[in-house]
Design a protein around this motif. Structure first.
Motif, PDB file in Angstrom:
ATOM      1  N   ALA A 117       0.874  -1.138  -0.080  1.00  0.00           N
ATOM      2  CA  ALA A 117      -0.117   0.077  -0.113  1.00  0.00           C
ATOM      3  C   ALA A 117       1.051   1.141  -0.007  1.00  0.00           C
ATOM      4  O   ALA A 117       1.936   1.101   0.611  1.00  0.00           O
ATOM      5  N   ARG A 118       0.262   2.231  -0.606  1.00  0.00           N
ATOM      6  CA  ARG A 118       1.057   3.637  -0.758  1.00  0.00           C
ATOM      7  C   ARG A 118      -0.149   4.606  -0.140  1.00  0.00           C
ATOM      8  O   ARG A 118      -1.272   4.461  -0.732  1.00  0.00           O
ATOM      9  N   TYR A 119       0.383   5.576   0.435  1.00  0.00           N
ATOM     10  CA  TYR A 119      -0.557   6.692   0.877  1.00  0.00           C
ATOM     11  C   TYR A 119       0.111   8.082   0.699  1.00  0.00           C
ATOM     12  O   TYR A 119       1.126   8.278   1.388  1.00  0.00           O
ATOM     13  N   VAL A 148      -6.698   5.532   1.950  1.00  0.00           N
ATOM     14  CA  VAL A 148      -6.359   4.202   1.460  1.00  0.00           C
ATOM     15  C   VAL A 148      -6.758   3.451   2.783  1.00  0.00           C
ATOM     16  O   VAL A 148      -6.069   3.842   3.929  1.00  0.00           O
ATOM     17  N   VAL A 149      -7.024   2.473   2.689  1.00  0.00           N
ATOM     18  CA  VAL A 149      -6.978   1.116   3.541  1.00  0.00           C
ATOM     19  C   VAL A 149      -6.367   0.100   2.909  1.00  0.00           C
ATOM     20  O   VAL A 149      -6.289  -0.089   2.059  1.00  0.00           O
ATOM     21  N   ALA A 150      -5.779  -0.826   3.823  1.00  0.00           N
ATOM     22  CA  ALA A 150      -4.862  -2.015   3.363  1.00  0.00           C
ATOM     23  C   ALA A 150      -4.944  -3.071   4.484  1.00  0.00           C
ATOM     24  O   ALA A 150      -5.292  -2.975   5.720  1.00  0.00           O
ATOM     25  N   ARG A 172     -13.438   8.868   9.789  1.00  0.00           N
ATOM     26  CA  ARG A 172     -14.785   8.322   9.584  1.00  0.00           C
ATOM     27  C   ARG A 172     -15.145   7.223   8.408  1.00  0.00           C
ATOM     28  O   ARG A 172     -15.507   6.301   8.398  1.00  0.00           O
ATOM     29  N   ALA A 173     -14.440   8.057   7.406  1.00  0.00           N
ATOM     30  CA  ALA A 173     -14.532   7.104   5.963  1.00  0.00           C
ATOM     31  C   ALA A 173     -13.585   6.150   6.113  1.00  0.00           C
ATOM     32  O   ALA A 173     -14.070   4.980   5.428  1.00  0.00           O
ATOM     33  N   LEU A 174     -12.325   6.134   6.732  1.00  0.00           N
ATOM     34  CA  LEU A 174     -11.645   4.953   6.718  1.00  0.00           C
ATOM     35  C   LEU A 174     -12.366   3.843   7.634  1.00  0.00           C
ATOM     36  O   LEU A 174     -12.343   2.604   7.406  1.00  0.00           O
TER      37      LEU A 174
END
Length: 290
Positions: A117-119, A148-150, A172-174
């Motif tokens: 993952a990259r953010y 980004v979630v991983a 909240r979105a994560l």
């Protein structure tokens, strides 16, 4: 990623640093602390924001930054993750994105040494602080555009970096995206850290009902900036599980993912979210009277 049962507990190691202008020295310091974390039983290790380079001068910053494709530090850390058989989360590296812009980019590396993952940091720290400090991240860095979630073996990790912490809708979105753990590697200034660091991290944990893992820069850096340190691990109920001081070190926290389901059952606020419009009181009164 779907889990048929609650994953087992794991140990997180948070690496606190005082990165400077010398990339090679920063990489050596980080590697030694990562090894210390692994020796202490950490299966997931997180380093702070700008692990490889802490610099404010634009000319020096661009001279030292390398693109991801040829970044020696990234390859070194990938090899280290593979050697130690750990999940290594580089809180961020300074990488060259173009001739005129850099990226403040996080990397999640698997025990096989693969970047999974990259953010890129979304929110740019452009401020004038009361003590005279001035920061214009947007002058040098390109802002990220995606949350980004991983997936980790123990649950899903939501990625963020430092100033992102002040924008609760991101977390909240994560959480809505399935995150059980929120990563907030940072380089908070001492002034803002003393005022808000712990309060904001506990709030994000409580609101999102996730574990929060936040490795920090701490101390007086070569270019004169002072960062707050106090790396933190926080439970979904808002309890502080581990806290660092102001010097380079490693702190450990044993994380039990079963606690997430327990907290969310006690206070099901994520399920109670509603969408709504904001209406001015005068407009609402006019609508009723008509």
């Amino acid at each position: 990623m779907s889990y048929a049962h609650t994953p087992a507990a794991f140990r997180a190691g948070l690496v606190q640093m005082c990165s400077g202008r010398d990339v090679a020295r920063n990489l050596r310091d980080a590697s030694a602390l990562i090894r210390e974390a692994a020796s202490g039983g950490a299966q997931y290790v997180q380093t702070p924001e700008v692990t490889n380079l802490m610099e404010l001068d634009r000319e020096r910053l661009f001279a030292a930054a390398e693109p991801e494709s040829t970044n020696a530090g990234l390859q070194q850390f990938a090899d280290l993750a593979r050697e130690l058989r750990i999940w290594l989360h580089l809180g961020s590296l300074v990488v060259r994105a173009s001739e005129t812009k850099l990226a403040n980019r996080a990397f999640l590396i698997s025990p096989a040494g693969a970047v999974t993952a990259r953010y890129d940091k979304i929110h740019m720290f452009d401020v004038d602080l009361p003590n005279g400090e001035v920061y214009r991240e947007s002058a040098n860095y390109e802002a990220g555009a995606h949350a980004v979630v991983a997936d980790l073996p123990w649950g899903r990790l939501g990625l963020s970096i430092c100033y992102d912490l002040r924008f609760p809708y991101l977390y909240r979105a994560l959480a809505k995206g399935g995150a059980s753990f929120l990563a907030v590697p940072a380089a908070f200034t001492r002034l803002t850290g003393e005022a808000h660091w712990t309060t904001l991290l506990r709030a994000r944990a409580i609101e999102a009902q996730c574990f929060v893992l936040a490795a920090a820069q701490g101390g007086l850096h070569e270019h004169g900036r002072e960062t707050f340190g106090h790396s933190l691990a926080i439970s979904p109920w808002g309890h502080i599980l581990a806290e660092g001081g102001v010097h380079p070190s490693v702190i450990f926290a044993d994380i039990d993912p079963a606690e997430i389901a327990s907290v969310r059952a006690r206070v099901p606020s994520l399920r109670h979210d509603r969408t709504f419009d904001v209406v001015a009181a005068s407009e609402k009164a006019a609508e009723i009277s008509s």
